[in-house]
Each structure stands twice: as C-alpha cells, then as structure tokens.
Scaffold this motif. Structure first.
Motif, PDB file in Angstrom:
ATOM      1  N   ARG A  22       7.712  16.373 -10.124  1.00  0.00           N
ATOM      2  CA  ARG A  22       8.684  15.434  -9.548  1.00  0.00           C
ATOM      3  C   ARG A  22       8.333  15.155  -8.088  1.00  0.00           C
ATOM      4  N   TRP A  23       7.949  16.209  -7.370  1.00  0.00           N
ATOM      5  CA  TRP A  23       7.564  16.035  -5.969  1.00  0.00           C
ATOM      6  C   TRP A  23       6.369  15.104  -5.867  1.00  0.00           C
ATOM      7  N   PHE A  24       5.346  15.310  -6.705  1.00  0.00           N
ATOM      8  CA  PHE A  24       4.180  14.424  -6.686  1.00  0.00           C
ATOM      9  C   PHE A  24       4.609  12.969  -6.882  1.00  0.00           C
ATOM     10  N   LEU A  25       5.502  12.747  -7.833  1.00  0.00           N
ATOM     11  CA  LEU A  25       5.954  11.387  -8.115  1.00  0.00           C
ATOM     12  C   LEU A  25       6.708  10.793  -6.930  1.00  0.00           C
ATOM     13  N   THR A  26       7.678  11.510  -6.413  1.00  0.00           N
ATOM     14  CA  THR A  26       8.486  10.943  -5.323  1.00  0.00           C
ATOM     15  C   THR A  26       7.707  10.868  -4.009  1.00  0.00           C
ATOM     16  N   PHE A  27       6.712  11.722  -3.818  1.00  0.00           N
ATOM     17  CA  PHE A  27       5.891  11.652  -2.609  1.00  0.00           C
ATOM     18  C   PHE A  27       5.195  10.302  -2.503  1.00  0.00           C
ATOM     19  N   THR A  28       4.847   9.723  -3.637  1.00  0.00           N
ATOM     20  CA  THR A  28       4.157   8.429  -3.603  1.00  0.00           C
ATOM     21  C   THR A  28       5.025   7.342  -2.983  1.00  0.00           C
ATOM     22  N   ALA A  29       6.327   7.540  -2.967  1.00  0.00           N
ATOM     23  CA  ALA A  29       7.252   6.538  -2.421  1.00  0.00           C
ATOM     24  C   ALA A  29       7.558   6.757  -0.942  1.00  0.00           C
ATOM     25  N   GLN A  30       7.119   7.867  -0.395  1.00  0.00           N
ATOM     26  CA  GLN A  30       7.439   8.227   0.985  1.00  0.00           C
ATOM     27  C   GLN A  30       7.020   7.123   1.958  1.00  0.00           C
ATOM     28  N   GLY A  31       8.003   6.649   2.731  1.00  0.00           N
ATOM     29  CA  GLY A  31       7.727   5.659   3.771  1.00  0.00           C
ATOM     30  C   GLY A  31       7.578   4.227   3.299  1.00  0.00           C
ATOM     31  N   LEU A  32       7.770   3.974   2.023  1.00  0.00           N
ATOM     32  CA  LEU A  32       7.643   2.608   1.512  1.00  0.00           C
ATOM     33  C   LEU A  32       8.922   1.808   1.758  1.00  0.00           C
ATOM     34  N   THR A  33       8.764   0.524   1.954  1.00  0.00           N
ATOM     35  CA  THR A  33       9.910  -0.378   1.972  1.00  0.00           C
ATOM     36  C   THR A  33      10.286  -0.678   0.526  1.00  0.00           C
ATOM     37  N   ASP A  34      11.459  -1.249   0.336  1.00  0.00           N
ATOM     38  CA  ASP A  34      11.856  -1.664  -1.015  1.00  0.00           C
ATOM     39  C   ASP A  34      10.862  -2.667  -1.588  1.00  0.00           C
ATOM     40  N   GLU A  35      10.387  -3.558  -0.750  1.00  0.00           N
ATOM     41  CA  GLU A  35       9.435  -4.576  -1.208  1.00  0.00           C
ATOM     42  C   GLU A  35       8.129  -3.930  -1.662  1.00  0.00           C
ATOM     43  N   GLN A  36       7.639  -2.955  -0.896  1.00  0.00           N
ATOM     44  CA  GLN A  36       6.412  -2.266  -1.294  1.00  0.00           C
ATOM     45  C   GLN A  36       6.631  -1.478  -2.585  1.00  0.00           C
ATOM     46  N   ALA A  37       7.773  -0.812  -2.683  1.00  0.00           N
ATOM     47  CA  ALA A  37       8.073  -0.012  -3.875  1.00  0.00           C
ATOM     48  C   ALA A  37       8.200  -0.877  -5.126  1.00  0.00           C
ATOM     49  N   ALA A  38       8.577  -2.137  -4.945  1.00  0.00           N
ATOM     50  CA  ALA A  38       8.730  -3.063  -6.072  1.00  0.00           C
ATOM     51  C   ALA A  38       7.447  -3.831  -6.365  1.00  0.00           C
ATOM     52  N   SER A  39       6.460  -3.694  -5.509  1.00  0.00           N
ATOM     53  CA  SER A  39       5.232  -4.482  -5.676  1.00  0.00           C
ATOM     54  C   SER A  39       4.333  -3.891  -6.757  1.00  0.00           C
ATOM     55  N   SER A  40       3.547  -4.770  -7.351  1.00  0.00           N
ATOM     56  CA  SER A  40       2.580  -4.392  -8.382  1.00  0.00           C
ATOM     57  C   SER A  40       1.195  -4.828  -7.902  1.00  0.00           C
ATOM     58  N   PRO A  41       0.578  -4.027  -7.030  1.00  0.00           N
ATOM     59  CA  PRO A  41      -0.672  -4.462  -6.404  1.00  0.00           C
ATOM     60  C   PRO A  41      -1.923  -4.258  -7.248  1.00  0.00           C
ATOM     61  N   THR A  42      -1.780  -3.695  -8.435  1.00  0.00           N
ATOM     62  CA  THR A  42      -2.930  -3.492  -9.319  1.00  0.00           C
ATOM     63  C   THR A  42      -2.839  -4.476 -10.483  1.00  0.00           C
ATOM     64  N   VAL A  43      -3.786  -4.423 -11.348  1.00  0.00           N
ATOM     65  CA  VAL A  43      -3.778  -5.269 -12.541  1.00  0.00           C
ATOM     66  C   VAL A  43      -2.552  -4.976 -13.402  1.00  0.00           C
ATOM     67  N   SER A  44      -2.094  -3.738 -13.350  1.00  0.00           N
ATOM     68  CA  SER A  44      -0.918  -3.318 -14.100  1.00  0.00           C
ATOM     69  C   SER A  44       0.336  -3.978 -13.538  1.00  0.00           C
ATOM     70  N   ALA A  45       1.362  -4.102 -14.356  1.00  0.00           N
ATOM     71  CA  ALA A  45       2.660  -4.611 -13.901  1.00  0.00           C
ATOM     72  C   ALA A  45       3.520  -3.490 -13.304  1.00  0.00           C
ATOM     73  N   LEU A  46       3.007  -2.267 -13.309  1.00  0.00           N
ATOM     74  CA  LEU A  46       3.783  -1.127 -12.824  1.00  0.00           C
ATOM     75  C   LEU A  46       3.966  -1.158 -11.316  1.00  0.00           C
ATOM     76  N   CYS A  47       5.108  -0.607 -10.881  1.00  0.00           N
ATOM     77  CA  CYS A  47       5.381  -0.447  -9.456  1.00  0.00           C
ATOM     78  C   CYS A  47       5.955   0.953  -9.250  1.00  0.00           C
TER      79      CYS A  47
END
Length: 172
Positions: A22-47
C-alpha cells in the motif's frame, strides 16, 4: 489498531506485506496535483489516482466477500457495463487525490482489523464468473494474498506512470 509488532506469525506477515505494498502504491502519488494524478501520460489509459481508487474498491469488495460470503460479490455474467468498470480506473470530475487516498486509508484500516481477527480458514465459494473456476472456494487467507497481489501489481503500474510524469521512482 494492532501493530505488527504485537502480532506474530502469519497475521503479522500478512499485515506487514499489505502495508508495504500500500505504501508503494500511495508513494507514487506523493506531491502530485489532482491534474497530474488524473493524467494518463503513457499509452495506457491508467492514471495514478484511478489506480488507487481501483485498488481501494477491489480491496473493499474482497473484504465484503470475507465478511458476507459469495453473494457480496455477485456479478451479472450477462452485464456489458464496461464503462462503469473503466470509470473505476479514472478520477471522476470533482474527485481529488486527497479524497481518494483518504478513502483508501479507510478501506485499509478496516481490512487490517479483519486480518487481526478473522478466522483465516473461513472460506466461501467464489461467485460465478468467467474468470473464476467453477466450484472453487477461497479462504480469508487466500483473499488477503490476492489483495496483496492486486496492490503490488497496480503499484508497479503507478510507478511507471509517475516516472513518466516527472521522473520520480518509488525505488532506485
């Protein structure tokens, strides 16, 4: 909440492993804005926000399975409602990363209490679904292992997305 330091054996191992992933997962969000957290910057649709939202929902559903049995996860095999499934992986308008993470922490706290107290051998038949073998049952122990695997898999997805956003890595 019981600390893994006061638990021993299998329960302590399950809790420590769940919390780590869980820590690994939530660490990826550290310091992100809502817009960054909602973005899909890879070929995948995942954010990242959507992945955390999805993992929280999956964990909550599997905990209901442990607590309430097979019917808690009843699925209509005729359903073609893929839009709702895909929405589970996206941040909806008005959702914030903060609210998604807060929900995830609520789900995690409930799961942790269950790990501490439930009979790990408690088993229920899996619901009828194309992705489950017919007649198979899962114990609470097996469900917790599945939650760990699900969290770990999506933490890896989130790590790739975060690295694409700004180069931050969870490890390394």
């Amino acid at each position: 909440m019981t600390s893994t330091e006061t638990l021993t054996g299998e329960r302590a191992d399950l809790l420590e492993t769940m919390r780590q992933h869980r820590w690994f997962l939530t660490f990826t969000a550290q310091g992100l804005t809502d817009e960054q957290a909602a973005s899909s910057p890879t070929v995948s649709a995942l954010c990242i926000g959507g992945l955390i939202k999805h993992v929280a929902a999956v964990e909550a559903n599997w905990v209901k399975f442990i607590e309430q049995g097979t019917e808690a996860m009843a699925h209509d095999p005729e359903s073609t409602d893929y839009d709702n499934h895909e929405a589970n992986f996206r941040m909806a308008p008005g959702e914030t990363l903060e609210s998604i993470i807060a929900r995830y922490h609520e789900v995690a706290a409930h799961t942790d209490k269950l790990v501490e107290t439930v009979d790990l051998d408690l088993s229920h038949p899996l619901p009828s679904a194309p992705w489950f073998p017919e007649g198979k049952t899962w114990s609470a122990r097996r469900v917790f292992a599945h939650i760990i695997a699900e969290t770990s898999q999506h933490a890896g997805h989130a790590d790739i997305i975060r690295e694409t956003i700004d180069g931050q890595k969870t490890m390394g």
